[in-house]
Design a protein around this motif. Structure first.
Motif, PDB file in Angstrom:
ATOM      1  N   GLN A  65      90.005 137.650  99.934  1.00 31.68           N
ATOM      2  CA  GLN A  65      89.541 136.580 100.881  1.00 31.68           C
ATOM      3  C   GLN A  65      89.121 135.300 100.235  1.00 31.68           C
ATOM      4  O   GLN A  65      88.557 134.978  99.162  1.00 31.68           O
ATOM      5  CB  GLN A  65      88.350 137.356 101.571  1.00 31.68           C
ATOM      6  CG  GLN A  65      88.443 138.846 102.105  1.00 31.68           C
ATOM      7  CD  GLN A  65      87.443 139.139 103.343  1.00 31.68           C
ATOM      8  OE1 GLN A  65      87.084 138.356 103.859  1.00 31.68           O
ATOM      9  NE2 GLN A  65      87.900 140.295 103.607  1.00 31.68           N
TER      10      GLN A  65
ATOM     11  N   GLU B 257      84.997 148.838 109.121  1.00 35.27           N
ATOM     12  CA  GLU B 257      84.728 148.232 107.854  1.00 35.27           C
ATOM     13  C   GLU B 257      83.631 148.946 107.123  1.00 35.27           C
ATOM     14  O   GLU B 257      82.761 149.163 107.364  1.00 35.27           O
ATOM     15  CB  GLU B 257      84.437 146.629 108.002  1.00 35.27           C
ATOM     16  CG  GLU B 257      85.473 145.626 108.367  1.00 35.27           C
ATOM     17  CD  GLU B 257      85.131 144.468 108.657  1.00 35.27           C
ATOM     18  OE1 GLU B 257      84.024 144.059 108.004  1.00 35.27           O
ATOM     19  OE2 GLU B 257      85.708 143.538 109.334  1.00 35.27           O
TER      20      GLU B 257
ATOM     21  N   LYS C 119      71.620 139.143 109.043  1.00 41.38           N
ATOM     22  CA  LYS C 119      72.849 139.146 109.942  1.00 41.38           C
ATOM     23  C   LYS C 119      72.423 138.856 111.381  1.00 41.38           C
ATOM     24  O   LYS C 119      71.547 139.620 111.629  1.00 41.38           O
ATOM     25  CB  LYS C 119      73.557 140.431 109.617  1.00 41.38           C
ATOM     26  CG  LYS C 119      74.223 140.495 108.259  1.00 41.38           C
ATOM     27  CD  LYS C 119      75.267 141.722 108.153  1.00 41.38           C
ATOM     28  CE  LYS C 119      75.733 141.876 106.588  1.00 41.38           C
ATOM     29  NZ  LYS C 119      76.850 142.921 106.638  1.00 41.38           N
TER      30      LYS C 119
ATOM     31  N   PRO D 131      81.083 143.108  96.119  1.00 41.14           N
ATOM     32  CA  PRO D 131      81.598 144.158  96.658  1.00 41.14           C
ATOM     33  C   PRO D 131      83.233 144.073  96.716  1.00 41.14           C
ATOM     34  O   PRO D 131      83.563 143.273  96.715  1.00 41.14           O
ATOM     35  CB  PRO D 131      80.943 144.402  98.208  1.00 41.14           C
ATOM     36  CG  PRO D 131      80.711 142.804  98.600  1.00 41.14           C
ATOM     37  CD  PRO D 131      80.383 142.156  97.169  1.00 41.14           C
TER      38      PRO D 131
ATOM     39  N   HIS E  84      86.091 145.204  99.757  1.00 43.31           N
ATOM     40  CA  HIS E  84      86.052 145.346 101.317  1.00 43.31           C
ATOM     41  C   HIS E  84      87.255 146.381 101.755  1.00 43.31           C
ATOM     42  O   HIS E  84      88.315 146.029 101.170  1.00 43.31           O
ATOM     43  CB  HIS E  84      86.412 144.127 102.000  1.00 43.31           C
ATOM     44  CG  HIS E  84      86.709 144.030 103.219  1.00 43.31           C
ATOM     45  ND1 HIS E  84      86.127 143.278 104.397  1.00 43.31           N
ATOM     46  CD2 HIS E  84      87.555 144.874 104.050  1.00 43.31           C
ATOM     47  CE1 HIS E  84      86.625 143.483 105.547  1.00 43.31           C
ATOM     48  NE2 HIS E  84      87.416 144.641 105.279  1.00 43.31           N
TER      49      HIS E  84
ATOM     50  N   VAL F 228      74.016 149.979 104.878  1.00 45.99           N
ATOM     51  CA  VAL F 228      73.353 149.522 104.014  1.00 45.99           C
ATOM     52  C   VAL F 228      71.917 149.730 104.003  1.00 45.99           C
ATOM     53  O   VAL F 228      71.336 149.491 105.157  1.00 45.99           O
ATOM     54  CB  VAL F 228      73.748 147.879 103.898  1.00 45.99           C
ATOM     55  CG1 VAL F 228      73.277 147.310 102.400  1.00 45.99           C
ATOM     56  CG2 VAL F 228      75.110 147.916 103.866  1.00 45.99           C
TER      57      VAL F 228
ATOM     58  N   GLY G 207      81.443 137.728 108.950  1.00 45.97           N
ATOM     59  CA  GLY G 207      80.723 136.931 108.045  1.00 45.97           C
ATOM     60  C   GLY G 207      80.096 135.752 108.943  1.00 45.97           C
ATOM     61  O   GLY G 207      79.226 135.076 108.123  1.00 45.97           O
TER      62      GLY G 207
ATOM     63  N   HIS H  15      85.966 134.340 104.137  1.00 47.99           N
ATOM     64  CA  HIS H  15      85.953 135.302 105.183  1.00 47.99           C
ATOM     65  C   HIS H  15      87.321 135.299 105.878  1.00 47.99           C
ATOM     66  O   HIS H  15      87.364 135.959 106.708  1.00 47.99           O
ATOM     67  CB  HIS H  15      84.726 135.018 106.133  1.00 47.99           C
ATOM     68  CG  HIS H  15      83.345 135.231 105.634  1.00 47.99           C
ATOM     69  ND1 HIS H  15      83.040 136.372 104.902  1.00 47.99           N
ATOM     70  CD2 HIS H  15      82.430 134.397 105.544  1.00 47.99           C
ATOM     71  CE1 HIS H  15      81.716 136.250 104.409  1.00 47.99           C
ATOM     72  NE2 HIS H  15      81.434 134.866 104.733  1.00 47.99           N
TER      73      HIS H  15
HETATM   74  C1  MV4 Z   1      77.686 142.105 103.472  1.00 49.44           C
HETATM   75  C2  MV4 Z   1      77.800 141.751 101.923  1.00 49.44           C
HETATM   76  C3  MV4 Z   1      77.047 142.193 101.103  1.00 49.44           C
HETATM   77  N1  MV4 Z   1      75.918 142.952 101.385  1.00 49.44           N
HETATM   78  N2  MV4 Z   1      76.746 143.138 103.616  1.00 49.44           N
HETATM   79  C4  MV4 Z   1      81.057 139.698 105.113  1.00 49.44           C
HETATM   80  C5  MV4 Z   1      81.916 139.800 106.501  1.00 49.44           C
HETATM   81  C6  MV4 Z   1      81.338 140.872 107.166  1.00 49.44           C
HETATM   82  N3  MV4 Z   1      82.158 141.787 107.678  1.00 49.44           N
HETATM   83  C7  MV4 Z   1      80.195 141.588 106.246  1.00 49.44           C
HETATM   84  N4  MV4 Z   1      80.414 140.599 105.139  1.00 49.44           N
HETATM   85  C8  MV4 Z   1      79.540 141.112 104.111  1.00 49.44           C
HETATM   86  N5  MV4 Z   1      78.517 141.877 104.327  1.00 49.44           N
HETATM   87  C9  MV4 Z   1      75.706 143.379 102.732  1.00 49.44           C
HETATM   88  N6  MV4 Z   1      74.703 144.015 102.916  1.00 49.44           N
HETATM   89  C10 MV4 Z   1      79.094 141.010 101.635  1.00 49.44           C
HETATM   90  C11 MV4 Z   1      79.729 140.463 102.745  1.00 49.44           C
HETATM   91  C12 MV4 Z   1      80.912 139.761 102.371  1.00 49.44           C
HETATM   92  C13 MV4 Z   1      82.166 140.047 102.349  1.00 49.44           C
HETATM   93  C14 MV4 Z   1      82.567 141.256 102.795  1.00 49.44           C
HETATM   94  C15 MV4 Z   1      83.879 141.607 102.891  1.00 49.44           C
HETATM   95  C16 MV4 Z   1      84.945 140.883 102.349  1.00 49.44           C
HETATM   96  C17 MV4 Z   1      84.581 139.567 102.190  1.00 49.44           C
HETATM   97  C18 MV4 Z   1      83.173 139.143 102.008  1.00 49.44           C
HETATM   98  C19 MV4 Z   1      82.776 137.740 101.496  1.00 49.44           C
HETATM   99  C20 MV4 Z   1      81.612 137.474 101.363  1.00 49.44           C
HETATM  100  C21 MV4 Z   1      80.463 138.401 101.850  1.00 49.44           C
END
Ligand code: MV4
Length: 449
Positions: free
Chosen positions: A232, A275, A158, A206, A208, A131, A165, A235
């Motif tokens: 989900q 992931e 982050k 997004p 996943h 990203v 999450g 998370h």
């Molecule tokens: C993100 C995102 C949007 N933009 N990163 C949540 C868990 C972790 N593995 C990474 N996550 C996310 N990272 C950027 N730059 C949104 C999430 C996210 C998310 C990702 C996958 C599945 C569910 C989610 C729920 C909320 C946020």
């Protein structure tokens, strides 16, 4: 091959590993806390040792006690399962120093990838899309604002030691970002003992997608295609599937090949998951690596026909991977529903207690991975997942019908479960059409999600 291993876990994953070992002629040593005394997986193991009281921190997470059980049990290796000590690089090192094989990646690969900022650097090195965001760690507010102006708001802070999450924070403008940076650093320090943070563009709505990989100790690495874990809530994954619905064939190939490049660059061995988040236009971005077997591994097993736990054991024992990439094909569609002892009517509050009646579904292509049985008491000390219902069918539509049928057969009395909410999701047109993003559950059932 190993003659005898210790399973450093409990519940359904302990059962899953013990079953695989039994089929391979490997003896197993189980561990349990006082709350798990009398559990079914202990009867299926060859030996079992108590490692302490109910609280995880006093039993399953106590490295000295787990290692003591391994020494007394005279095992050659430890399978950590998921959760608990599975991604603890220190534990992994202790195993090595005690001459016990850790069934997973090396401590070095685990540590490198466990640091999310470092994992991002490895991804860039492997030419895997990341990203847009900071080059490395963010030192202060001023630097955060400067990066945010380059990439544009919204941005996501982050924690480098976070993951899954935890320790994430969205900022929409300069002012919010400035106050969020210091808070995020303090929180990361308190939660992980590491204040390191980095910045990414926040990708809205997004999907996943995660890629199952496995690598041996001879330089071979393959992927076992992808899982879609978009469904989900806070998370916590609710429904997982493989393959990803409506994923463009070229995007899919690119994501899976990216995952393999990354783990080769990281010197990763054994099973793992890479992931990604995928935006509406099909752009994909690396997020993090899970250096363990995951809860949702069965959907990959069903569509590829590969037993991932057996593969983990073989790789850890030094055997080369038995397949080339072009021999790993996906057949049909698999869905997994996590059955949790929680009350959907009370904001998914945990619902521990005794299972008074249990009727398990069966039939063509139906698998129930669970440690629960009639008379089993769900303890409030551990996570609330009591089983995983997995179906495998030729098409996604068939799989949904099969899951609805299987869930409707499943009877669990005495405690509340998430089954009613799972049925709601399965019959929702957005899920049926594969048109969901990670905010679907919270948007569709807003009162607590
Ligand atoms: C993100 C995102 C949007 N933009 N990163 C949540 C868990 C972790 N593995 C990474 N996550 C996310 N990272 C950027 N730059 C949104 C999430 C996210 C998310 C990702 C996958 C599945 C569910 C989610 C729920 C909320 C946020």
């Amino acid at each position: 091959m190993f003659k005898r291993i210790l399973v450093a876990n409990r519940g359904e994953i302990a059962l899953r590993v013990i079953r695989a070992c039994r089929e391979m002629g490997i003896e197993t040593v189980a561990i349990f806390s006082e709350a798990d005394r009398g559990a079914q997986y202990l009867e299926l193991a060859d030996e079992a040792y108590c490692v302490g009281p109910a609280r995880s921190a006093d039993s399953y997470l106590k490295i000295d006690r787990v290692i003591s059980a391994a020494e007394i049990g005279n095992v050659q290796a430890i399978h950590p399962g998921y959760g608990f000590l599975s991604e603890n690089a220190h534990f992994n090192e202790v195993c090595r120093s005690c001459n016990i094989d850790f069934i997973g990646p090396s401590p070095e690969a685990m540590r490198r990838l466990g640091d999310k900022n470092e994992a991002r650097g490895l991804a860039r090195e492997a030419q895997v899309p990341t990203v847009p965001g900071s080059e490395g760690l963010i030192a202060d507010e001023r630097q955060a604002v400067s990066v945010a102006h380059e990439i544009g708001f919204p941005v996501l802070i982050k924690a480098s030691a976070g993951g899954g999450g935890r320790g994430m924070r969205v900022a929409l403008n300069d002012l919010a970002l400035k106050s969020a940076v210091q808070q995020a650093q303090a929180e990361a320090e308190a939660a992980f003992g590491d204040a390191s943070i980095y910045l990414e563009k926040y990708i809205e709505h997004p999907r996943h997608i995660e890629v199952q990989i496995i690598a041996d100790h001879h330089g071979n690495a393959v992927h076992l295609w992808e899982r879609d874990c978009t469904m989900q809530r806070r998370h916590q994954k609710v429904i997982e599937e493989s393959p990803g619905a409506h994923l463009d064939a070229q995007v899919r190939k690119n994501i899976c090949e990216s995952a393999v490049r990354l783990i080769k660059t990281a010197g990763y061995t054994n099973a793992g998951t890479v992931e990604f988040i995928v935006d509406r236009r099909g752009n994909f971005y690396f997020i993090e690596v899970n250096a363990r077997i995951q809860v949702e591994h069965p959907v990959t097993e069903m569509v590829t026909g590969i037993d991932l736990i057996k593969a983990q054991l073989r790789v850890a024992a030094g055997e080369p991977l038995p397949w080339r990439q072009d021999e790993i094909a996906v057949s049909g569609v698999a869905l997994e529903c996590r059955i949790n002892a929680e009350d959907p009517a009370r904001n998914f509050q945990p619902s521990p207690g005794k299972i008074e009646r249990l009727i398990v579904p069966g039939g063509f292509g139906v698998r129930f991975d669970s440690h629960a049985h009639m008379g089993y008491t769900v303890s409030p000390n551990y996570d609330s997942m009591i089983g995983k219902l997995i179906v495998h069918q030729p098409t996604r539509a068939d799989a949904i019908r099969s899951m609805q049928r299987a869930l409707s057969e499943l009877r669990i009395e005495g405690i509340k479960t998430t089954v009613p909410r799972l049925l709601d999701i399965l019959s929702h047109s957005a899920f049926v059409d594969g048109q969901v993003d990670t905010t679907f559950i919270e948007r569709t059932w807003p009162v607590g999600g």
